[in-house]
Design an enzyme around this catalytic site. Structure first.
Site, PDB file in Angstrom:
ATOM      1  N   HIS A  32       0.851  -1.189   0.000  1.00 34.15           N
ATOM      2  CA  HIS A  32       0.000   0.000   0.000  1.00 34.15           C
ATOM      3  C   HIS A  32       0.889   1.243   0.000  1.00 34.15           C
ATOM      4  O   HIS A  32       1.701   1.438   0.920  1.00 34.15           O
ATOM      5  CB  HIS A  32      -0.892  -0.045   1.240  1.00 34.15           C
ATOM      6  CG  HIS A  32      -1.883   1.065   1.335  1.00 34.15           C
ATOM      7  ND1 HIS A  32      -3.100   1.045   0.676  1.00 34.15           N
ATOM      8  CD2 HIS A  32      -1.845   2.235   2.020  1.00 34.15           C
ATOM      9  CE1 HIS A  32      -3.769   2.146   0.962  1.00 34.15           C
ATOM     10  NE2 HIS A  32      -3.030   2.897   1.771  1.00 34.15           N
ATOM     11  N   HIS A  65      -2.736   4.697  -3.050  1.00 35.63           N
ATOM     12  CA  HIS A  65      -3.822   5.426  -2.406  1.00 35.63           C
ATOM     13  C   HIS A  65      -3.538   6.914  -2.585  1.00 35.63           C
ATOM     14  O   HIS A  65      -2.649   7.461  -1.928  1.00 35.63           O
ATOM     15  CB  HIS A  65      -3.852   4.996  -0.924  1.00 35.63           C
ATOM     16  CG  HIS A  65      -4.800   5.765  -0.067  1.00 35.63           C
ATOM     17  ND1 HIS A  65      -4.775   5.682   1.318  1.00 35.63           N
ATOM     18  CD2 HIS A  65      -5.810   6.608  -0.371  1.00 35.63           C
ATOM     19  CE1 HIS A  65      -5.725   6.449   1.815  1.00 35.63           C
ATOM     20  NE2 HIS A  65      -6.367   7.029   0.818  1.00 35.63           N
ATOM     21  N   ASP A 174      -8.277   0.973   6.074  1.00 35.06           N
ATOM     22  CA  ASP A 174      -7.004   1.677   6.223  1.00 35.06           C
ATOM     23  C   ASP A 174      -7.049   2.608   7.435  1.00 35.06           C
ATOM     24  O   ASP A 174      -7.862   3.527   7.475  1.00 35.06           O
ATOM     25  CB  ASP A 174      -6.751   2.491   4.941  1.00 35.06           C
ATOM     26  CG  ASP A 174      -5.396   3.169   4.913  1.00 35.06           C
ATOM     27  OD1 ASP A 174      -4.593   2.992   5.851  1.00 35.06           O
ATOM     28  OD2 ASP A 174      -5.135   3.890   3.928  1.00 35.06           O
TER      29      ASP A 174
HETATM   30  C1  DX5 Z   1      -3.164   7.362   6.463  1.00 36.24           C
HETATM   31  C2  DX5 Z   1      -2.713   6.371   5.441  1.00 36.24           C
HETATM   32  C3  DX5 Z   1      -2.494   5.008   5.958  1.00 36.24           C
HETATM   33  C4  DX5 Z   1      -1.484   4.905   7.076  1.00 36.24           C
HETATM   34  C5  DX5 Z   1      -2.014   3.896   8.055  1.00 36.24           C
HETATM   35  O1  DX5 Z   1      -3.650   8.481   5.837  1.00 36.24           O
HETATM   36  O2  DX5 Z   1      -3.648   6.267   4.375  1.00 36.24           O
HETATM   37  O3  DX5 Z   1      -2.257   4.056   4.942  1.00 36.24           O
HETATM   38  O4  DX5 Z   1      -0.205   4.523   6.688  1.00 36.24           O
HETATM   39  O5  DX5 Z   1      -1.194   3.859   9.148  1.00 36.24           O
HETATM   40  P1  DX5 Z   1      -1.530   3.028  10.466  1.00 36.24           P
HETATM   41  O6  DX5 Z   1      -1.688   1.599  10.058  1.00 36.24           O
HETATM   42  O7  DX5 Z   1      -0.357   3.276  11.334  1.00 36.24           O
HETATM   43  O8  DX5 Z   1      -2.821   3.601  11.007  1.00 36.24           O
HETATM   44 ZN    ZN Z   2      -3.490   4.620   2.889  1.00 40.62          ZN
END
Ligand code: DX5
Ligand code: ZN
Length: 233
Positions: A32, A65, A174
């Site tokens: 991702h 993303h 996510d």
């Molecule tokens: C946040 C991102 C995520 C982020 C998630 O805006 O889209 O993909 O890396 O991080 P964790 O798993 O630490 O919440």
């Molecule tokens: Zn993300």
């Protein structure tokens, strides 16, 4: 089948290739890649050059993303760099249907993302067009935030909508996915789990990936067993 998509946002960027590979060795089947522009979200991250460099090292699906304003301007460059899936925010797209078709026209699987405050019904018209729906369980912009529990209901509803409308999109989550939340998330029906800090913040990304995936899959196989035991009665 539940898949793990480690978010490299929390990785050590000086050892990015190595850390991404470790997570893949631990069972991750998707990477991702969070793209932030400092406008749609208050943070800046990577562009197509980083995607192209990682592409040389890895064969797993790349899930880009896009947390950017005017995503149409960037989709061709990410497709060219090696993205397999590209998702855009409902909140960032004035002509969402056009943007999803643009992604597909560049040979990538289109996904749509919704923020915690965005109601699910805003996706009604585009669900037949997407390969995946990404439910944000934190407000986008940063890793390491606390999971927002109301997102579980969205995952459950998406599963019901998919069944009742005979659609095929996959359900991705996510934000705040970790050992404390993964059981509820897997029960709610998410199939692609994005996790950043739970994989890269401490310890060995390979072991972290393996453990998280194991916990998620044990919930999934429990539910299959309980469904089949009900069917047997
Ligand atoms: C946040 C991102 C995520 C982020 C998630 O805006 O889209 O993909 O890396 O991080 P964790 O798993 O630490 O919440
Ligand atoms: Zn993300």
């Amino acid at each position: 089948m539940i898949e793990l998509a480690p978010s490299i946002l929390s990785a050590d960027f000086a050892r990015l290739g190595q850390q991404a590979q470790a997570a893949v060795d631990g069972g991750a089947t998707v990477l991702h890649l969070d793209v932030m522009d400092g406008h749609f979200v208050p943070n800046l991250t990577i562009g197509p050059a980083v995607v192209a460099s990682l592409r040389k090292l890895s064969k797993v699906a790349f899930d880009c993303h896009l947390m950017v304003q005017r995503p149409d301007e960037f989709i061709p460059a990410f497709a060219e760099a090696g993205a397999d899936w590209i998702s855009v925010h409902q909140e960032a797209c004035v002509h969402l249907d056009r943007t999803l078709h643009l992604i597909a026209s560049h040979g990538c699987k289109p996904g749509v993302v919704i923020n915690p405050a965005t109601p699910l019904h805003t996706l009604d018209e585009v669900l037949p067009l997407v390969h995946h729906v990404l439910v944000m369980s934190v407000n986008p912009g940063f890793g390491g935030q606390t999971f927002i529990h109301s997102s579980l209901k969205k995952m459950e509803q998406l599963r019901q909508i998919r069944e009742s409308r005979g659609l095929l999109f996959r359900i991705e989550v996510d934000g705040g996915v970790n050992h404390d939340t993964v059981t509820d998330i897997a029960r709610a029906g998410a199939e692609i789990l994005v996790a950043g800090s739970a994989i890269f913040e401490q310890g060995d990304p390979r072991e972290n990936a393996r453990h998280l995936l194991e916990s998620a899959r044990s919930v999934a196989s429990d539910s299959t067993q309980s469904v089949s035991s009900v069917a047997a009665i």
